[in-house]
Design a protein around this motif. Structure first.
Motif, PDB file in Angstrom:
ATOM      1  N   PHE A 114      35.644  54.857   6.321  1.00  0.00           N
ATOM      2  CA  PHE A 114      36.593  55.628   5.529  1.00  0.00           C
ATOM      3  C   PHE A 114      37.534  56.345   6.486  1.00  0.00           C
ATOM      4  O   PHE A 114      37.112  56.807   7.545  1.00  0.00           O
ATOM      5  N   LYS A 140      43.633  65.408   5.309  1.00  0.00           N
ATOM      6  CA  LYS A 140      43.241  65.619   3.903  1.00  0.00           C
ATOM      7  C   LYS A 140      42.007  66.491   3.767  1.00  0.00           C
ATOM      8  O   LYS A 140      42.084  67.590   3.254  1.00  0.00           O
ATOM      9  N   GLU A 196      27.250  70.066  -4.177  1.00  0.00           N
ATOM     10  CA  GLU A 196      27.227  69.220  -5.366  1.00  0.00           C
ATOM     11  C   GLU A 196      25.817  68.723  -5.676  1.00  0.00           C
ATOM     12  O   GLU A 196      25.130  68.169  -4.823  1.00  0.00           O
ATOM     13  N   VAL A 255      38.229  62.544   1.753  1.00  0.00           N
ATOM     14  CA  VAL A 255      38.477  62.363   0.318  1.00  0.00           C
ATOM     15  C   VAL A 255      37.956  60.992  -0.129  1.00  0.00           C
ATOM     16  O   VAL A 255      37.240  60.885  -1.132  1.00  0.00           O
ATOM     17  N   GLU A 256      38.317  59.953   0.605  1.00  0.00           N
ATOM     18  CA  GLU A 256      37.841  58.598   0.287  1.00  0.00           C
ATOM     19  C   GLU A 256      36.315  58.546   0.315  1.00  0.00           C
ATOM     20  O   GLU A 256      35.689  57.966  -0.570  1.00  0.00           O
ATOM     21  N   ARG A 298      30.042  59.985  -4.323  1.00  0.00           N
ATOM     22  CA  ARG A 298      29.751  60.530  -5.656  1.00  0.00           C
ATOM     23  C   ARG A 298      29.248  59.467  -6.632  1.00  0.00           C
ATOM     24  O   ARG A 298      28.710  59.816  -7.674  1.00  0.00           O
ATOM     25  N   ARG A 299      29.410  58.212  -6.297  1.00  0.00           N
ATOM     26  CA  ARG A 299      28.936  57.155  -7.177  1.00  0.00           C
ATOM     27  C   ARG A 299      27.407  57.177  -7.193  1.00  0.00           C
ATOM     28  O   ARG A 299      26.769  57.148  -6.134  1.00  0.00           O
ATOM     29  N   LEU A 326      34.109  61.010  -0.005  1.00  0.00           N
ATOM     30  CA  LEU A 326      33.511  61.810  -1.072  1.00  0.00           C
ATOM     31  C   LEU A 326      33.549  61.064  -2.398  1.00  0.00           C
ATOM     32  O   LEU A 326      32.555  61.036  -3.135  1.00  0.00           O
ATOM     33  N   ASP A 327      34.678  60.446  -2.707  1.00  0.00           N
ATOM     34  CA  ASP A 327      34.781  59.652  -3.941  1.00  0.00           C
ATOM     35  C   ASP A 327      33.726  58.553  -3.961  1.00  0.00           C
ATOM     36  O   ASP A 327      33.078  58.311  -4.979  1.00  0.00           O
ATOM     37  N   TYR A 328      33.539  57.900  -2.840  1.00  0.00           N
ATOM     38  CA  TYR A 328      32.552  56.828  -2.738  1.00  0.00           C
ATOM     39  C   TYR A 328      31.127  57.378  -2.870  1.00  0.00           C
ATOM     40  O   TYR A 328      30.301  56.840  -3.614  1.00  0.00           O
TER      41      TYR A 328
END
Length: 143
Positions: free
Chosen positions: A36, A64, A77, A40-41, A47-48, A43-45
């Protein structure tokens, strides 16, 4: 087995990504490397719900969302509380303040990239070997 899962690497510098690819290729680990460019990228991944990597290796200084900020979000989280993912910082920074801030974020290691390829490779090998040997004992004991 968890030790064969993906290794997530969060690194914005192309040269540093190539060096890490070369290190992992030289060491012969079979884990898939997932790169990554920023927090940001990643974290999005992460979170799955189905994503449970073997380990996360993160640079500190990134655009970012930097490594420190990313780690803080992960610690806050709930989705991450049961994933038992070792988290390691890699950085060119060696200053005491960076190391101290990293340690406050409950990381499992802090590796200085340095300029010596063989030394860097040895530190990565020690890191991965340690977690390959110990991951089951940590996850089965609830840690």
């Amino acid at each position: 087995m968890k030790k064969h899962r993906d290794i997530l690497i969060i690194e914005d510098d192309e040269d540093d990504r190539e060096i890490l690819q070369e290190i992992f290729r030289d060491l012969g680990y079979k884990n898939k490397l997932v790169f990554f460019h920023d927090g940001v990228e990643a974290l999005d991944y992460l979170r799955r719900p189905e994503v449970e990597p073997f380990i996360v290796i993160s640079d500190i200084n990134m655009p970012k969302l930097g490594g420190f900020e990313l780690r803080e979000l992960i610690l806050q989280e709930e989705i991450f509380m049961d994933k038992d993912i070792p988290y390691v910082f890699i950085s060119n920074a060696q200053d005491e303040q960076s190391v101290r801030q990293a340690n406050k974020l409950s990381i499992q290691d802090y590796i200085h990239k340095g300029s010596d390829y063989n030394s860097y490779k040895e530190r990565i090998k020690n890191l991965i070997d340690y977690w390959r040997e110990n991951i089951n004992s940590f996850t089965s004991s609830g840690k």
